[in-house]
Write an enzyme that holds these catalytic residues in place. Structure first.
Site, PDB file in Angstrom:
ATOM      1  CG  ASN A 136     -30.622   6.275 -29.711  1.00  0.00           C
ATOM      2  OD1 ASN A 136     -31.602   6.746 -30.110  1.00  0.00           O
ATOM      3  ND2 ASN A 136     -30.171   6.293 -28.464  1.00  0.00           N
ATOM      4  CG  HIS A 138     -34.367   8.683 -28.813  1.00  0.00           C
ATOM      5  ND1 HIS A 138     -33.116   9.046 -28.869  1.00  0.00           N
ATOM      6  CD2 HIS A 138     -35.185   9.687 -28.853  1.00  0.00           C
ATOM      7  CE1 HIS A 138     -33.095  10.577 -29.152  1.00  0.00           C
ATOM      8  NE2 HIS A 138     -34.307  10.899 -28.928  1.00  0.00           N
ATOM      9  CD  GLU A 143     -32.194   7.396 -25.188  1.00  0.00           C
ATOM     10  OE1 GLU A 143     -31.913   7.113 -26.485  1.00  0.00           O
ATOM     11  OE2 GLU A 143     -31.618   8.600 -24.858  1.00  0.00           O
TER      12      GLU A 143
HETATM   13  C1  GLP Z   1     -35.208  14.564 -28.720  1.00  0.00           C
HETATM   14  C2  GLP Z   1     -36.779  14.377 -28.500  1.00  0.00           C
HETATM   15  C3  GLP Z   1     -37.455  13.409 -29.586  1.00  0.00           C
HETATM   16  C4  GLP Z   1     -36.928  13.830 -31.067  1.00  0.00           C
HETATM   17  C5  GLP Z   1     -35.447  13.477 -31.130  1.00  0.00           C
HETATM   18  C6  GLP Z   1     -34.989  13.992 -32.292  1.00  0.00           C
HETATM   19  O1  GLP Z   1     -34.797  13.440 -28.024  1.00  0.00           O
HETATM   20  N1  GLP Z   1     -37.093  13.735 -27.229  1.00  0.00           N
HETATM   21  O2  GLP Z   1     -39.001  13.344 -29.451  1.00  0.00           O
HETATM   22  O3  GLP Z   1     -37.573  13.151 -31.686  1.00  0.00           O
HETATM   23  O4  GLP Z   1     -34.958  14.302 -30.016  1.00  0.00           O
HETATM   24  O5  GLP Z   1     -34.605  15.072 -32.489  1.00  0.00           O
HETATM   25  P1  GLP Z   1     -34.324  15.963 -33.772  1.00  0.00           P
HETATM   26  O6  GLP Z   1     -35.534  16.168 -34.560  1.00  0.00           O
HETATM   27  O7  GLP Z   1     -33.815  17.319 -33.290  1.00  0.00           O
HETATM   28  O8  GLP Z   1     -33.175  15.341 -34.461  1.00  0.00           O
END
Ligand code: GLP
Length: 239
Positions: A136, A138, A143
């Protein structure tokens, strides 16, 4: 934004490691911002292997992680402190006291967030911030709807983020609802930013990042206003 397209995850991790290692070579006292999630795991593995093979020293490096779940103590195996120790810090020669992550079990989480922000600024700010991106948009745990002027704060996690992160837990109910996260302004004050994007599930996020409006409804869009952002993306996420 400079966009580097690579074939797959291995190349993404190697390319990211080269950029981090170059920064450390230029400035052995660099302040590096770190991320968690699945995306940077390959990068951390590359850094660990490099340390073993080439002895790159981290003795004067300082690190600040983006975020931590509220309620999880450092030794909880789902905390980001635990993740960082396991996946990176124990494989390097970095003194533990130079690695910073908000304390998830702080008695006063709001005060912990405030102190964390102050510590980053007192240390002179972040030289190179590594980022992943949520589906989304973030970044950290900022968020959609988070103010672009936010500093380190208590962040509510959306149900979609908790759903995406349940892969690290036994069930979605176990994923905390609150985190301490660097704010958007904190991230934007970093001198340089390295954003890693991998996998088909991030296609629409990349599309919105590059083609959508710069708007608080898609937090990562703010990066388009930063003068020194490098995006490394693999073909799966791009096409
Ligand atoms: C979490 C972390 C973020 C990260 C995101 C994506 O929410 N707080 O810092 O970038 O997930 O995660 P992934 O790399 O597992 O897709």
């Amino acid at each position: 934004m400079k966009i580097i397209t690579v074939k797959g995850y291995k190349e993404l991790s190697e390319t990211a490691a080269q950029i981090v290692l170059q920064k450390i070579e230029q400035d052995p006292e660099a302040v590096i911002g770190l991320a968690t999630g699945s995306t940077p795991l390959g990068l951390y593995e590359e850094l660990a292997v490099d340390h073993q093979l080439n002895g790159t020293s981290y003795q004067k490096i300082t690190t600040f992680n983006l975020d931590e779940y509220v309620g999880l103590p450092a030794d909880h195996d789902h905390s980001y402190r635990y993740y960082m120790n396991e996946n990176l810090f124990t494989h390097l020669d970095i003194p533990k006291e130079q690695t910073h992550i908000p304390r998830g079990d702080a008695e006063d989480a709001a005060a912990e967030a405030k102190n964390y922000e102050e510590l980053i600024q007192r240390t002179g700010g972040i030289d190179l911030q590594i980022l992943g991106i949520g589906r989304n948009g973030h970044i950290g745990f900022n968020e959609p709807g988070t103010s672009f002027s936010s500093i380190t704060h208590l962040a509510d996690l959306t149900s979609s983020t908790r759903e995406a992160n349940k892969k690290f837990f036994d069930s979605v109910e176990e994923v905390p609802e609150l985190a301490i996260s660097m704010g958007i302004a904190t991230i934007m004050r970093s001198k340089e930013i390295l954003l890693l994007i991998t996998g088909k599930q991030k296609q629409s996020a990349f599309e919105q990042l590059t083609k959508g409006e710069v708007d608080e409804s898609f937090p990562a869009s703010v990066l388009r206003n930063h003068p020194h952002v490098t995006v490394i993306i693999d073909e799966d996420a791009k096409t």
